[in-house]
Design an enzyme around this catalytic site. Sequence first.
Site, short mmCIF file in Angstrom:
data_model
loop_
_atom_site.label_atom_id
_atom_site.label_comp_id
_atom_site.label_asym_id
_atom_site.label_seq_id
_atom_site.Cartn_x
_atom_site.Cartn_y
_atom_site.Cartn_z
N GLU A 47 0.80 -1.23 0.00
CA GLU A 47 0.00 0.00 0.00
C GLU A 47 0.83 1.27 0.00
OE1 GLU A 47 -2.34 -2.90 2.68
OE2 GLU A 47 -0.26 -2.45 2.22
N ASP A 77 -2.02 -5.30 3.41
CA ASP A 77 -2.27 -5.67 4.81
C ASP A 77 -3.19 -6.87 4.91
OD1 ASP A 77 -0.67 -3.59 5.58
OD2 ASP A 77 -2.33 -2.19 5.95
N ASP A 119 -5.82 -7.43 6.75
CA ASP A 119 -7.21 -7.26 7.16
C ASP A 119 -8.12 -7.12 5.95
OD1 ASP A 119 -6.55 -4.78 6.24
OD2 ASP A 119 -6.76 -3.76 8.17
N GLU A 149 -9.55 -4.48 4.58
CA GLU A 149 -9.19 -3.40 3.66
C GLU A 149 -8.02 -3.83 2.77
OE1 GLU A 149 -10.71 -0.48 3.09
OE2 GLU A 149 -12.25 -1.06 4.52
N TYR A 164 1.42 -5.54 13.03
CA TYR A 164 0.31 -4.82 12.41
C TYR A 164 -0.57 -4.17 13.47
CZ TYR A 164 -3.34 -3.82 9.02
OH TYR A 164 -4.25 -3.18 8.20
N ARG A 197 -3.70 -2.80 13.27
CA ARG A 197 -5.18 -2.88 13.27
C ARG A 197 -5.58 -4.30 13.66
NH1 ARG A 197 -4.11 0.30 8.62
NH2 ARG A 197 -4.72 2.47 8.96
N HIS A 248 -4.98 -13.44 14.53
CA HIS A 248 -4.17 -12.24 14.48
C HIS A 248 -3.46 -12.07 15.82
CE1 HIS A 248 -6.80 -10.32 11.11
NE2 HIS A 248 -6.21 -11.43 10.75
#
Length: 886
Positions: free
Chosen positions: A17, A104, A106, A108, A331, A333, A378
């Site tokens: 990203e 990432d 997740d 998104e 990470y 989130r 996670h």
Amino acid sequence: MTTSTKSKDGYSLVIVESPAKARTIGRILGAGYRVEASIGHIRDLPKNSKDIPAKYKKEKWANLGVNVNSNFEPIYIVPDDKQKQVKKLGDLLKEASDLYLATDEDREGEAISWHLVETLKPKLPIRRLVFHEITEKAINKALSTPRTINNDLVQAQETRRIVDRLYGYEISPLLWRKIGPKLSAGRVQSVAVRLIVEREKERIAFHSATYWDILGNFAENETSKSFQAVLISVNSQKIPSGKDFDPKTGVLINPASHVLLDETSAIELANRLKNHTAKVKSVEEKPYTEKPYAPFTTSTLQQEANRKLGLTARTTMSIAQGLYENGYITYMRTDSTNLSDEAINAARNLVLSQYGKEYLPDAPRIYKTNVKNAQEAHEAIRPAGSVFELPENLRDRLSRDEFRLYELIWKRTVASQTSDARGKRKQLAVEIDDALFSVSGKTIEFPGYLRVYVEGSDDPSAELADREVLLPPVKSGDTLICNNLEPKPHATMPPSRYSEAALTKELTERGIGRPSTYASIIETILNRNYVFKKGGALTPTWIAFAVNQLMEEHLPDLINYDFTAQMEDQLDAISRGESDHLGYLKEFYFGGKRHGLRQLLDNKVDEINARDVCTINIFNDVSEPIVVRVGKFGPYLQNGEITANLPSELPPDELTVDKAKEILENSQRSEEPLGFDPETQKPIYIKNGRFGPYVQRGFPEDDDKQNAGLLKGMTPETITLDVALMLLSLPRNLGKNPENNEDVFARDGKFGPYIICGKDTRSLPEGLSPLDIELEQALELLSQPKIRTARGGTGKTNEPLKSFENSPVTGKPVKLLAGRFGNYITDGATNATIPKDMAVDDITFEKALDLLAEKAAKGPTTKPRRKTTKKSTKKITKKTTKTTKK
């Protein structure tokens, strides 16, 4: 460094990203790989009507960007500012042998990978890389175990995006029509506003109560250290505390079991008790243990960073993202408090090496999160790698706030694998005649995990000692010396407003929204003028009251706490492949077991009375019908025909009846002029406006009336006719500058008073006013070098606030400069504005390169050229002249 096994046909293209993440992974992968950034999402729903493709513009649903009549098919576009980067990625694909999507882990991130594939349409092998930390070991493991794109996660993200779009784009226009422009509604945002407004209503309804107790000062003997104890009962009746009063009435909830002291009775009781002997009635001592807190989730990190470091949720997430992308933490989130075996071993090894064997528990601590929908696969947020870097070793590599946040994460993670703190709590009761006093003590026998939190302070032992409350070694029946009995008044306090940390905690506990979105939600409600900050607390505006009133009265389901949490549950079920996204969307929009969004909004435009929802009744107990109204130009008070603007900085709970009457009376007084201008014979008024008091020359109905704001430190009460005329005389022409023969003016501006000569300006220092500064003083200021004050630092014009090494793109030095509209970064070719909440000290070379890369990816800012003809120029000039005259 990872060894390349690439064929001679081309490199492996790895897409992530952000530029920072690309650089970190690029250093790990080495030759044979080309790592490039997408710069976030490359596709999204159209933002406005001009973004909608021509073939859809005539469709009734086109403004939504979602075809609600055809299985909620979203219309995706590549925004203009992403076109350049998409082309670059497409060109790189032509030379690549295979594609790795390393976004990432997740929803998104999964959606970004899916959109990349859908847009670029690669004709080569595609592999999805998943990792939660950017270390060589994690990247190698991801390369050896690639997977395909998880369609359940993609579907969950798309469903969430569609739901949020439908909610916002269907309800927001209703708010525009009934309350005011530029307002917005959101699935989580509107619930957050409701929480803040309801807390303010509790503060408005609150009635304070005053009560007295007595603070006793006692000692074991003449030479021993004294201690204090508080009166808790008299004649077996309890002395009340704040919780014993009804917050809505200020009256004792159970008066029969309490004795309420006032000042007189407290003084009389203290005087009576001084004639009696103080004795120890009882001593209770119990051991205690305190367990360490679990490692950080996104929510708890935001809360703790706000409480301990004073960072906003947005700033915390921005710093954490930088730490993750540069390989310092995992990470950021996550809803999980779980630690991998590798992380547990790293933490336990640190405990053993840094603090000793006695601080290491026999078995690893395993944490399970209590948050709904947390994904235990996670990890919690922790330092990256199998060996956690000591914070001190990173001090020179990180900015001040990066270091503070990393240290907070390091301490929390290491402490989570440390032994319990142990000690004793002591409860001491002192009796004087029929009065009973009490005090609690605490000793730390073994600090356990607390030792980690005081590490790094100048004196860790003293830090731990400050957490103790020591009491003398007395026993029941011992006589004490009573040094003093002091009557003390207390007042009950209204419930506190939400801080960012408290709001984050409340939303998390209710299961509303995702912690990763809380930062943007708080930023949105601040930007939309639903709330403002007062002393760090989120304070609602009257606009928030009006919006919440409309939602509560006409769309209550959509801001119902349980309903919103259930929506989150359903969206998470879709991500796990347990629920059908299409069925959910149909029920949400068209209805099923309950009314859908479309049904709830039917006929609301005709049904809702704008005046009613914009009228807020907060003075129900007064004979005079004073109300707050939200109007086109802001909130105002109304009592019959009398109106008065409300100051924008006045919190709703501070608008008492007396304050409202004062504002209305001042408004009436403003109808009477201070006097008349001797030159024009026009009246001079002192007015109160939305942005504060000001003076006005001319009748209210005059088209050419003039206004002037008050200078800093002035109040309406101090304004005389002469002062008002001087304010209206600004800008003052002080005379000619002999060096260039240009006029020098004294003005008052947005950032304070200043002087200007041509294009040269200087701010007026403290003590100089634009009303009385002389030409000689102005010329002296103009002769001095111009100093520009920047956010977070100062420096002379054109001198960089910070200098870095040469840019890898342009080969020129990267500099941080102060500009007219704020600080910015430049590499000689691209200029990137620094976000307002980012301090100069937080700008590192890596961060500067990220900002420049993001700006460059958007391409140059282009504005359509306006054709100007002599005819049109004359017409505009004439119109302007007429307006000025008017």
